[in-house]
Motif scaffolding. Structure first.
Motif, PDB file in Angstrom:
ATOM      1  N   LEU A 221      13.318   2.234  -5.468  1.00 18.30           N
ATOM      2  CA  LEU A 221      13.018   3.005  -4.098  1.00 18.30           C
ATOM      3  C   LEU A 221      13.635   3.943  -3.421  1.00 18.30           C
ATOM      4  CD1 LEU A 221       9.298   2.802  -4.061  1.00 18.30           C
ATOM      5  CD2 LEU A 221      10.057   4.274  -6.172  1.00 18.30           C
ATOM      6  N   ALA A 222      14.261   2.928  -2.545  1.00 17.96           N
ATOM      7  CA  ALA A 222      15.279   3.176  -1.486  1.00 17.96           C
ATOM      8  C   ALA A 222      16.091   1.956  -1.587  1.00 17.96           C
ATOM      9  CB  ALA A 222      13.756   3.739  -0.317  1.00 17.96           C
ATOM     10  N   ASP A 223      16.627   2.853  -0.864  1.00 13.75           N
ATOM     11  CA  ASP A 223      18.439   1.816   0.097  1.00 13.75           C
ATOM     12  C   ASP A 223      18.141   0.724   1.417  1.00 13.75           C
ATOM     13  OD1 ASP A 223      20.170   2.407  -1.856  1.00 13.75           O
ATOM     14  OD2 ASP A 223      20.982   3.606  -1.146  1.00 13.75           O
ATOM     15  N   ALA A 224      18.756  -0.255   1.117  1.00 14.39           N
ATOM     16  CA  ALA A 224      18.018  -0.885   2.214  1.00 14.39           C
ATOM     17  C   ALA A 224      18.956  -0.439   3.424  1.00 14.39           C
ATOM     18  CB  ALA A 224      18.772  -2.501   2.499  1.00 14.39           C
ATOM     19  N   PRO A 225      17.947  -0.758   4.917  1.00 15.48           N
ATOM     20  CA  PRO A 225      16.091  -1.628   4.748  1.00 15.48           C
ATOM     21  C   PRO A 225      15.118  -1.534   4.705  1.00 15.48           C
ATOM     22  CG  PRO A 225      17.484  -0.716   7.529  1.00 15.48           C
ATOM     23  CD  PRO A 225      18.181  -0.025   5.888  1.00 15.48           C
ATOM     24  N   TYR A 226      14.837  -0.006   3.552  1.00 10.94           N
ATOM     25  CA  TYR A 226      14.380   0.659   2.514  1.00 10.94           C
ATOM     26  C   TYR A 226      12.658   0.875   4.135  1.00 10.94           C
ATOM     27  CZ  TYR A 226      16.030  -3.442   0.248  1.00 10.94           C
ATOM     28  OH  TYR A 226      17.265  -3.984  -0.519  1.00 10.94           O
ATOM     29  N   GLU A 227      13.776   1.415   5.054  1.00 10.00           N
ATOM     30  CA  GLU A 227      13.173   2.343   5.667  1.00 10.00           C
ATOM     31  C   GLU A 227      12.478   3.887   5.588  1.00 10.00           C
ATOM     32  OE1 GLU A 227      15.094   0.882   9.692  1.00 10.00           O
ATOM     33  OE2 GLU A 227      15.578   3.286   8.617  1.00 10.00           O
ATOM     34  N   ALA A 228      12.697   3.900   4.575  1.00 11.68           N
ATOM     35  CA  ALA A 228      12.393   5.102   3.792  1.00 11.68           C
ATOM     36  C   ALA A 228      11.183   4.930   2.682  1.00 11.68           C
ATOM     37  CB  ALA A 228      14.012   6.181   3.267  1.00 11.68           C
ATOM     38  N   THR A 229      10.985   3.785   2.971  1.00  8.96           N
ATOM     39  CA  THR A 229       9.242   3.440   2.073  1.00  8.96           C
ATOM     40  C   THR A 229       8.382   2.833   3.528  1.00  8.96           C
ATOM     41  OG1 THR A 229       9.777   1.593   2.252  1.00  8.96           O
ATOM     42  CG2 THR A 229      10.676   2.429   0.183  1.00  8.96           C
ATOM     43  N   ASP A 230       8.643   3.221   4.427  1.00  6.23           N
ATOM     44  CA  ASP A 230       7.270   2.542   5.738  1.00  6.23           C
ATOM     45  C   ASP A 230       6.674   3.845   5.778  1.00  6.23           C
ATOM     46  OD1 ASP A 230       9.614   0.678   6.589  1.00  6.23           O
ATOM     47  OD2 ASP A 230       9.415   1.547   8.282  1.00  6.23           O
ATOM     48  N   ALA A 231       6.649   4.524   5.615  1.00  3.20           N
ATOM     49  CA  ALA A 231       5.326   5.389   5.542  1.00  3.20           C
ATOM     50  C   ALA A 231       4.271   5.251   4.339  1.00  3.20           C
ATOM     51  CB  ALA A 231       5.312   7.296   5.694  1.00  3.20           C
ATOM     52  N   LEU A 232       4.775   4.786   3.188  1.00  2.00           N
ATOM     53  CA  LEU A 232       3.650   4.555   2.000  1.00  2.00           C
ATOM     54  C   LEU A 232       3.246   3.779   1.966  1.00  2.00           C
ATOM     55  CD1 LEU A 232       6.957   5.899  -0.728  1.00  2.00           C
ATOM     56  CD2 LEU A 232       5.261   6.863  -0.141  1.00  2.00           C
ATOM     57  N   VAL A 233       4.474   2.109   2.196  1.00  2.00           N
ATOM     58  CA  VAL A 233       3.781   1.172   2.296  1.00  2.00           C
ATOM     59  C   VAL A 233       2.515   1.504   3.965  1.00  2.00           C
ATOM     60  CG1 VAL A 233       4.012  -1.778   3.179  1.00  2.00           C
ATOM     61  CG2 VAL A 233       5.586  -0.225   2.375  1.00  2.00           C
ATOM     62  N   THR A 234       2.893   2.092   4.554  1.00  2.00           N
ATOM     63  CA  THR A 234       1.830   2.374   5.861  1.00  2.00           C
ATOM     64  C   THR A 234       0.045   2.729   5.329  1.00  2.00           C
ATOM     65  OG1 THR A 234       4.040   2.171   7.992  1.00  2.00           O
ATOM     66  CG2 THR A 234       1.495   3.101   8.349  1.00  2.00           C
ATOM     67  N   ALA A 235       0.781   3.999   5.043  1.00  2.00           N
ATOM     68  CA  ALA A 235      -0.630   4.789   4.241  1.00  2.00           C
ATOM     69  C   ALA A 235      -1.083   3.419   3.326  1.00  2.00           C
ATOM     70  CB  ALA A 235       0.290   5.383   3.200  1.00  2.00           C
ATOM     71  N   LEU A 236      -1.082   2.114   2.697  1.00  2.00           N
ATOM     72  CA  LEU A 236      -1.544   1.257   1.354  1.00  2.00           C
ATOM     73  C   LEU A 236      -2.318   0.241   2.124  1.00  2.00           C
ATOM     74  CD1 LEU A 236       1.068   1.508  -1.073  1.00  2.00           C
ATOM     75  CD2 LEU A 236      -0.928   2.626  -1.592  1.00  2.00           C
ATOM     76  N   VAL A 237      -1.776  -0.655   3.055  1.00  2.00           N
ATOM     77  CA  VAL A 237      -1.920  -1.276   4.001  1.00  2.00           C
ATOM     78  C   VAL A 237      -3.553  -0.117   4.941  1.00  2.00           C
ATOM     79  CG1 VAL A 237      -1.649  -3.273   5.547  1.00  2.00           C
ATOM     80  CG2 VAL A 237      -0.162  -2.467   3.730  1.00  2.00           C
ATOM     81  N   ARG A 238      -3.044   0.686   5.566  1.00  2.00           N
ATOM     82  CA  ARG A 238      -4.172   1.458   6.250  1.00  2.00           C
ATOM     83  C   ARG A 238      -5.264   1.162   5.476  1.00  2.00           C
ATOM     84  NH1 ARG A 238      -0.419   5.745  10.463  1.00  2.00           N
ATOM     85  NH2 ARG A 238      -0.671   4.414  11.319  1.00  2.00           N
ATOM     86  N   ALA A 239      -5.106   1.987   4.144  1.00  2.65           N
ATOM     87  CA  ALA A 239      -6.234   2.413   2.904  1.00  2.65           C
ATOM     88  C   ALA A 239      -7.293   0.896   2.881  1.00  2.65           C
ATOM     89  CB  ALA A 239      -5.510   2.606   1.812  1.00  2.65           C
ATOM     90  N   ASN A 240      -6.795   0.014   3.119  1.00  2.00           N
ATOM     91  CA  ASN A 240      -7.625  -1.361   2.441  1.00  2.00           C
ATOM     92  C   ASN A 240      -6.674  -2.593   2.106  1.00  2.00           C
ATOM     93  OD1 ASN A 240      -9.320  -2.850   1.974  1.00  2.00           O
ATOM     94  ND2 ASN A 240     -10.106  -2.370   0.837  1.00  2.00           N
ATOM     95  N   PRO A 241      -6.125  -2.850   3.897  1.00  2.44           N
ATOM     96  CA  PRO A 241      -5.302  -4.423   3.711  1.00  2.44           C
ATOM     97  C   PRO A 241      -5.797  -6.006   3.179  1.00  2.44           C
ATOM     98  CG  PRO A 241      -6.167  -4.332   5.527  1.00  2.44           C
ATOM     99  CD  PRO A 241      -7.009  -3.159   5.240  1.00  2.44           C
ATOM    100  N   GLU A 242      -7.007  -5.362   2.593  1.00  2.11           N
ATOM    101  CA  GLU A 242      -7.826  -6.740   1.516  1.00  2.11           C
ATOM    102  C   GLU A 242      -7.120  -6.256  -0.212  1.00  2.11           C
ATOM    103  OE1 GLU A 242     -11.822  -7.362   2.516  1.00  2.11           O
ATOM    104  OE2 GLU A 242     -12.272  -7.870   3.778  1.00  2.11           O
ATOM    105  N   ARG A 243      -6.545  -4.952  -0.347  1.00  2.00           N
ATOM    106  CA  ARG A 243      -6.261  -4.956  -2.019  1.00  2.00           C
ATOM    107  C   ARG A 243      -4.507  -4.461  -1.792  1.00  2.00           C
ATOM    108  NH1 ARG A 243      -9.639  -4.867  -5.888  1.00  2.00           N
ATOM    109  NH2 ARG A 243     -11.709  -5.396  -4.802  1.00  2.00           N
ATOM    110  N   CYS A 244      -3.543  -5.711  -1.223  1.00  2.00           N
ATOM    111  CA  CYS A 244      -2.441  -5.056  -0.798  1.00  2.00           C
ATOM    112  C   CYS A 244      -1.587  -6.553  -1.479  1.00  2.00           C
ATOM    113  CB  CYS A 244      -1.938  -4.399   0.669  1.00  2.00           C
ATOM    114  SG  CYS A 244      -2.515  -3.417   0.577  1.00  2.00           S
ATOM    115  N   LEU A 245      -0.747  -7.100  -1.550  1.00  2.00           N
ATOM    116  CA  LEU A 245      -0.674  -8.323  -2.479  1.00  2.00           C
ATOM    117  C   LEU A 245       0.955  -8.172  -1.847  1.00  2.00           C
ATOM    118  CD1 LEU A 245      -2.179  -8.180  -5.867  1.00  2.00           C
ATOM    119  CD2 LEU A 245      -2.190  -9.669  -3.700  1.00  2.00           C
ATOM    120  N   TRP A 246       2.233  -8.485  -1.167  1.00  2.00           N
ATOM    121  CA  TRP A 246       3.479  -8.935  -1.617  1.00  2.00           C
ATOM    122  C   TRP A 246       4.093  -9.393  -2.234  1.00  2.00           C
ATOM    123  CZ3 TRP A 246       7.623 -12.414  -0.886  1.00  2.00           C
ATOM    124  CH2 TRP A 246       8.697 -11.320  -0.596  1.00  2.00           C
TER     125      TRP A 246
END
Length: 294
Positions: A221-246
């Motif tokens: 989705l983005a080039d390293a260091p992938y900062e363009a995806t930070d806001a999306l990852v942040t939103a998912l984790v804020r929505a429910n960290p118990e439903r996130c995996l890496w």
């Protein structure tokens, strides 16, 4: 037969992450491949595995990856390169050991009880479908087999584009009697950001405990260091960290226009966004332990 394009080799050894991971950390999304002739490839595949390594070599490469990153557990997701013949993934789970490995299989719409039983007995705890590129399993097919998956403690994993597909999938996901796990942060439109309606629907599913999402595939989705995806990852984790995996998505098959990543950089992107120690542990250890029954 025309030769297929060959996949690239992943980096031989990833960079060490900026922080040590908690004990029991899980890489919840990798694939396993093998050498020519070791396991039957699917005629409809778009590429062949990188030439050279045999199955045992690939296992060794991934174990080196685990050691450098600090990974103790892994989920092997069956690759469409092998179609609905799950032999290579079953072999990988067995070789890595049921104490630290689980699998996700691939079946077609006609899968019977015996086939599902064989997957479960081999340590495969879900089936995957691809809503982006197609494949051998459809949404209608997996919906029809959902009760049989539930009876075996299995779940559904799928690749879809949040901005294209979430509106049509949401009601079905909410009604699904088994967990639904979305790959690669929902493969969203990065430029549209976290307020895009389909992505907001994905966040709502997480918030309501109706789905999981893998914080994986950022390099697609983005080039390293992938900062363009930070806001999306942040939103998912804020929505429910118990439903996130890496997951690392190693060895990064079917790159298309993406650049071959270093899994250490992908892990650092996660650590950059998720700074709270307890939340990191929840995503890396507790959530996969619960979902995959480690």
């Amino acid at each position: 037969m025309t030769d297929k394009p060959k996949a690239q080799m992943p980096v031989a050894e990833p960079a060490a992450p900026d922080r040590a991971l908690p004990a029991g950390a899980c890489d919840a999304h990798i694939h396993m491949v093998a050498g020519p002739g070791e396991f039957p490839l699917w005629d409809g595949r778009v590429e062949d595995p990188a030439p050279g390594p045999r199955f045992e070599d690939w296992i060794g490469l991934y174990e080196r990856h685990m050691a450098v990153l600090g990974i103790d557990r892994v989920v092997v997701v069956h690759s469409i390169l092998y179609g609905a013949d799950n032999a290579v993934t079953k072999a990988a789970v067995a070789r890595l050991g049921r104490d630290r490995a689980r699998g996700i299989g691939l079946v077609d719409d006609r899968a019977g009880d015996a086939e599902l039983d064989a997957l479960a007995e081999a340590g495969l705890c879900g089936v995957r479908l691809n809503y982006v590129h197609g494949g051998v399993l459809s949404w209608g097919g997996v919906t029809a087999m959902a009760d049989r998956l539930k009876a075996r403690g299995m779940h559904v994993q799928m690749l879809m584009n949040a901005h294209r597909h979430m509106a049509e999938l949401e009601d079905g996901v909410r009604a699904m009697p088994v967990p639904v796990v979305f790959d690669h942060i929902g493969w969203p439109d990065v430029a549209a950001g976290p307020d895009e309606p389909g992505f907001r629907r994905l966040c709502a599913l997480l918030a309501d405990g109706k789905a999981f999402v893998k914080l994986s595939g950022l390099y697609r989705l983005a080039d390293a260091p992938y900062e363009a995806t930070d806001a999306l990852v942040t939103a998912l984790v804020r929505a429910n960290p118990e439903r996130c995996l890496w997951g690392s998505d190693w060895p990064h098959l079917m790159l298309a226009d993406a650049k071959m990543p270093d899994a250490g950089a992908l892990l650092n992107a996660f650590l950059r966004v998720v700074t709270d120690t307890a939340t990191r542990r929840r995503i890396l250890v507790d959530n996969p332990a619960r979902l995959y029954d480690f």
